[in-house]
Scaffold this motif. Structure first.
Motif, PDB file in Angstrom:
ATOM      1  N   LEU A 115     -65.415  54.241  12.662  1.00 28.06           N
ATOM      2  CA  LEU A 115     -66.285  53.156  12.208  1.00 28.06           C
ATOM      3  C   LEU A 115     -65.481  51.975  11.677  1.00 28.06           C
ATOM      4  N   THR A 116     -64.382  52.263  10.990  1.00 24.45           N
ATOM      5  CA  THR A 116     -63.545  51.194  10.454  1.00 24.45           C
ATOM      6  C   THR A 116     -62.876  50.409  11.580  1.00 24.45           C
ATOM      7  N   MET A 117     -62.441  51.105  12.617  1.00 20.09           N
ATOM      8  CA  MET A 117     -61.836  50.394  13.751  1.00 20.09           C
ATOM      9  C   MET A 117     -62.857  49.499  14.432  1.00 20.09           C
ATOM     10  N   LYS A 118     -64.097  49.935  14.518  1.00 17.49           N
ATOM     11  CA  LYS A 118     -65.157  49.092  15.089  1.00 17.49           C
ATOM     12  C   LYS A 118     -65.426  47.884  14.185  1.00 17.49           C
ATOM     13  N   ALA A 119     -65.413  48.102  12.868  1.00 16.47           N
ATOM     14  CA  ALA A 119     -65.594  46.997  11.924  1.00 16.47           C
ATOM     15  C   ALA A 119     -64.424  46.017  12.016  1.00 16.47           C
ATOM     16  N   LEU A 120     -63.218  46.536  12.229  1.00 11.05           N
ATOM     17  CA  LEU A 120     -62.040  45.684  12.425  1.00 11.05           C
ATOM     18  C   LEU A 120     -62.255  44.779  13.635  1.00 11.05           C
ATOM     19  N   GLU A 121     -62.750  45.342  14.729  1.00  9.43           N
ATOM     20  CA  GLU A 121     -63.005  44.544  15.929  1.00  9.43           C
ATOM     21  C   GLU A 121     -63.978  43.409  15.632  1.00  9.43           C
ATOM     22  N   GLN A 122     -65.047  43.720  14.929  1.00  8.52           N
ATOM     23  CA  GLN A 122     -66.037  42.688  14.596  1.00  8.52           C
ATOM     24  C   GLN A 122     -65.426  41.597  13.726  1.00  8.52           C
ATOM     25  N   GLU A 123     -64.665  42.000  12.722  1.00  9.52           N
ATOM     26  CA  GLU A 123     -64.057  41.040  11.799  1.00  9.52           C
ATOM     27  C   GLU A 123     -63.015  40.184  12.532  1.00  9.52           C
ATOM     28  N   ALA A 124     -62.210  40.806  13.378  1.00  6.27           N
ATOM     29  CA  ALA A 124     -61.191  40.068  14.129  1.00  6.27           C
ATOM     30  C   ALA A 124     -61.844  39.044  15.069  1.00  6.27           C
ATOM     31  N   ARG A 125     -62.932  39.446  15.731  1.00  3.88           N
ATOM     32  CA  ARG A 125     -63.666  38.506  16.600  1.00  3.88           C
ATOM     33  C   ARG A 125     -64.171  37.312  15.793  1.00  3.88           C
ATOM     34  N   LYS A 126     -64.742  37.580  14.604  1.00  2.62           N
ATOM     35  CA  LYS A 126     -65.253  36.502  13.752  1.00  2.62           C
ATOM     36  C   LYS A 126     -64.148  35.515  13.389  1.00  2.62           C
ATOM     37  N   LEU A 127     -62.922  36.030  13.264  1.00  2.00           N
ATOM     38  CA  LEU A 127     -61.775  35.195  12.899  1.00  2.00           C
ATOM     39  C   LEU A 127     -61.115  34.562  14.126  1.00  2.00           C
ATOM     40  N   GLY A 128     -61.701  34.765  15.297  1.00  2.00           N
ATOM     41  CA  GLY A 128     -61.222  34.112  16.510  1.00  2.00           C
ATOM     42  C   GLY A 128     -60.200  34.892  17.313  1.00  2.00           C
ATOM     43  N   ALA A 129     -59.931  36.142  16.938  1.00  2.00           N
ATOM     44  CA  ALA A 129     -58.941  36.936  17.669  1.00  2.00           C
ATOM     45  C   ALA A 129     -59.481  37.369  19.031  1.00  2.00           C
TER      46      ALA A 129
END
Length: 163
Positions: A115-129
């Motif tokens: 779940l944390t890795m999925k949350a990381l993906e969402q957060e990274a996308r929000k930051l433009g990664a």
């Protein structure tokens, strides 16, 4: 897996606990990997942190979060671990690089790593990664399992043999 996780930015007190734990864990991993000796590991870990987090919690491009877990709707969230990644500009665009993730022992085996890795993906996308990279020590089978399960592929392998 029932329950929800949320990534919340670290505060100064949480950062202090994170730094102490992360430094010790990093030094231990480097010793286990045969990269550093037991004597030099604590100082070398501190030097790595000074380089990667020169302004500690306020380091530009460094993103440090606590993992908060709620077992069910309406339950107060509990601190379940932490995650640290940096965002840098690469030739293909912004890349997040995962530097540290820890789900506390009492929360292990509940799917929080996934779940944390999925949350990381969402957060990274929000930051433009557009990509997430990471390094994992070969002896860390649990992390390897989570990374493979969440779609990461091996891009480079370094090996050694004791003589």
């Amino acid at each position: 897996m029932s329950g929800l996780i949320r990534l919340t930015p670290m505060n100064a007190e949480q950062y202090e606990r994170f730094e102490q734990r992360s430094l010790a864990d990093f030094a231990e991993d480097k010793i286990r990997a045969g990269t550093w000796t037991e004597e030099e590991a604590p100082q070398r870990a501190k030097e790595s942190f000074a380089h990667l987090l020169p302004q500690r919690l306020d380091t530009p491009h460094a993103h440090l979060y606590m993992i908060e877990y709620s077992g069910s709707a309406g339950q107060n969230p509990e601190e379940a671990g932490y995650i640290w990644f940096n965002i840098t500009e690469k030739t293909q665009g912004k890349e997040a690089f995962l530097l540290d993730i820890l789900v506390y022992d009492s929360f292990q085996g509940k799917g929080l790593g996934t779940l944390t890795m999925k949350a990381l993906e969402q957060e990274a996308r929000k930051l433009g990664a557009v990509r997430i990279g990471l390094h994992v020590f070969g002896h860390n089978e649990r992390a390897l399992h989570v990374y493979r399960k969440t779609g990461y592929r091996i891009t480079d392998i370094q090996m050694s043999k004791e003589l």
